[in-house]
Design a protein around this motif. Structure first.
Motif, PDB file in Angstrom:
ATOM      1  N   THR A  64       0.834  -1.206   0.000  1.00 60.81           N
ATOM      2  CA  THR A  64       0.000   0.000   0.000  1.00 60.81           C
ATOM      3  C   THR A  64       0.863   1.248   0.000  1.00 60.81           C
ATOM      4  O   THR A  64       0.624   2.186  -0.765  1.00 60.81           O
ATOM      5  N   ARG A  65       1.897   1.281   0.839  1.00 60.50           N
ATOM      6  CA  ARG A  65       2.804   2.436   0.877  1.00 60.50           C
ATOM      7  C   ARG A  65       3.465   2.669  -0.484  1.00 60.50           C
ATOM      8  O   ARG A  65       3.573   3.817  -0.942  1.00 60.50           O
ATOM      9  N   GLN A  66       3.900   1.593  -1.134  1.00 57.11           N
ATOM     10  CA  GLN A  66       4.499   1.729  -2.464  1.00 57.11           C
ATOM     11  C   GLN A  66       3.501   2.335  -3.451  1.00 57.11           C
ATOM     12  O   GLN A  66       3.825   3.252  -4.209  1.00 57.11           O
ATOM     13  N   ILE A  67       2.295   1.802  -3.434  1.00 59.66           N
ATOM     14  CA  ILE A  67       1.263   2.266  -4.362  1.00 59.66           C
ATOM     15  C   ILE A  67       0.938   3.737  -4.121  1.00 59.66           C
ATOM     16  O   ILE A  67       0.802   4.519  -5.070  1.00 59.66           O
ATOM     17  N   LEU A  68       0.830   4.133  -2.870  1.00 55.42           N
ATOM     18  CA  LEU A  68       0.511   5.530  -2.558  1.00 55.42           C
ATOM     19  C   LEU A  68       1.623   6.451  -3.040  1.00 55.42           C
ATOM     20  O   LEU A  68       1.353   7.564  -3.516  1.00 55.42           O
ATOM     21  N   GLY A  69       2.859   6.005  -2.980  1.00 59.79           N
ATOM     22  CA  GLY A  69       3.971   6.777  -3.540  1.00 59.79           C
ATOM     23  C   GLY A  69       3.845   6.923  -5.046  1.00 59.79           C
ATOM     24  O   GLY A  69       4.112   7.990  -5.612  1.00 59.79           O
ATOM     25  N   GLN A  70       3.440   5.850  -5.722  1.00 63.68           N
ATOM     26  CA  GLN A  70       3.222   5.898  -7.166  1.00 63.68           C
ATOM     27  C   GLN A  70       2.084   6.854  -7.504  1.00 63.68           C
ATOM     28  O   GLN A  70       2.164   7.621  -8.477  1.00 63.68           O
ATOM     29  N   ILE A  71       1.031   6.826  -6.705  1.00 64.19           N
ATOM     30  CA  ILE A  71      -0.091   7.740  -6.922  1.00 64.19           C
ATOM     31  C   ILE A  71       0.373   9.178  -6.752  1.00 64.19           C
ATOM     32  O   ILE A  71       0.046  10.036  -7.576  1.00 64.19           O
ATOM     33  N   ASP A  72       1.149   9.450  -5.714  1.00 66.94           N
ATOM     34  CA  ASP A  72       1.694  10.802  -5.521  1.00 66.94           C
ATOM     35  C   ASP A  72       2.466  11.259  -6.761  1.00 66.94           C
ATOM     36  O   ASP A  72       2.297  12.394  -7.222  1.00 66.94           O
ATOM     37  N   GLY A 129      -7.275  -3.722   7.993  1.00 67.22           N
ATOM     38  CA  GLY A 129      -6.643  -2.886   9.018  1.00 67.22           C
ATOM     39  C   GLY A 129      -5.216  -2.512   8.666  1.00 67.22           C
ATOM     40  O   GLY A 129      -4.808  -1.360   8.836  1.00 67.22           O
ATOM     41  N   ALA A 130      -4.443  -3.456   8.148  1.00 69.59           N
ATOM     42  CA  ALA A 130      -3.051  -3.172   7.777  1.00 69.59           C
ATOM     43  C   ALA A 130      -2.990  -2.196   6.602  1.00 69.59           C
ATOM     44  O   ALA A 130      -2.151  -1.295   6.570  1.00 69.59           O
ATOM     45  N   MET A 131      -3.885  -2.366   5.623  1.00 70.99           N
ATOM     46  CA  MET A 131      -3.941  -1.421   4.507  1.00 70.99           C
ATOM     47  C   MET A 131      -4.310  -0.042   5.016  1.00 70.99           C
ATOM     48  O   MET A 131      -3.702   0.963   4.644  1.00 70.99           O
ATOM     49  N   ASN A 132      -5.309   0.031   5.911  1.00 69.62           N
ATOM     50  CA  ASN A 132      -5.740   1.327   6.447  1.00 69.62           C
ATOM     51  C   ASN A 132      -4.649   2.020   7.248  1.00 69.62           C
ATOM     52  O   ASN A 132      -4.614   3.245   7.301  1.00 69.62           O
ATOM     53  N   ALA A 181      -2.094   7.113   7.272  1.00 71.35           N
ATOM     54  CA  ALA A 181      -0.870   7.910   7.416  1.00 71.35           C
ATOM     55  C   ALA A 181      -0.636   8.791   6.188  1.00 71.35           C
ATOM     56  O   ALA A 181       0.055   9.805   6.272  1.00 71.35           O
ATOM     57  N   TRP A 182      -1.221   8.423   5.058  1.00 71.20           N
ATOM     58  CA  TRP A 182      -0.979   9.121   3.790  1.00 71.20           C
ATOM     59  C   TRP A 182      -2.081  10.105   3.411  1.00 71.20           C
ATOM     60  O   TRP A 182      -1.802  11.206   2.960  1.00 71.20           O
ATOM     61  N   VAL A 183      -3.324   9.727   3.578  1.00 67.98           N
ATOM     62  CA  VAL A 183      -4.432  10.520   3.054  1.00 67.98           C
ATOM     63  C   VAL A 183      -4.493  11.891   3.721  1.00 67.98           C
ATOM     64  O   VAL A 183      -4.163  12.043   4.896  1.00 67.98           O
ATOM     65  N   ASP A 184      -4.890  12.900   2.940  1.00 68.21           N
ATOM     66  CA  ASP A 184      -5.117  14.243   3.481  1.00 68.21           C
ATOM     67  C   ASP A 184      -6.473  14.190   4.186  1.00 68.21           C
ATOM     68  O   ASP A 184      -7.525  14.242   3.556  1.00 68.21           O
ATOM     69  N   GLN A 185      -6.448  14.050   5.511  1.00 65.99           N
ATOM     70  CA  GLN A 185      -7.684  13.818   6.259  1.00 65.99           C
ATOM     71  C   GLN A 185      -8.659  14.989   6.195  1.00 65.99           C
ATOM     72  O   GLN A 185      -9.855  14.804   6.397  1.00 65.99           O
TER      73      GLN A 185
END
Length: 115
Positions: A40-48, A75-78, A83-87
């Motif tokens: 998930t962290r890798q993917i979120l970096g790619q999305i950024d 839960g692990a994905m969340n 930690a990444w999403v702009d809340q």
């Protein structure tokens, strides 16, 4: 009508921009040997990176669809997502369990954003 396509192959584009909307293809981890949180962290970096290329960022997300190979990893994905999403600007989101394209992938994320 202007449509821009980026990182296009014979089957699909990784990103399409139409007017002021950015559509990303489902993103999977570059290193699928990792667990769901790290994928998930890798993917979120790619999305950024893709959003930056389009001239936008995660604060402009409109929607997200998250596919998990095993919903028990929600839960692990969340943990990574939260930690990444702009809340202050969280997108509309759906998370579903699905069989992914290859067994080493445990999460895939697709987003749409405004420019």
């Amino acid at each position: 009508m202007s449509i821009q396509r980026f990182h296009t192959g014979p089957r699909m584009s990784q990103m399409v921009i139409h007017k002021d909307t950015v559509y990303l293809a489902g993103q999977v981890a570059n290193d699928p040997t990792q667990d769901v949180e790290m994928q998930t962290r890798q993917i979120l970096g790619q999305i950024d990176a893709l959003l930056a290329e389009a001239g936008t960022d995660k604060s402009k997300l409109l929607s997200a669809t998250i596919y998990l190979a095993d919903i028990a990893t929600f839960g692990a994905m969340n943990k990574a997502w939260d930690a990444w999403v702009d809340q202050a600007n969280a997108p509309a989101r759906a998370t579903v369990e699905a069989k992914l394209a290859a067994p080493q992938y445990v999460v895939e994320i697709q987003v749409t954003a405004a420019k």
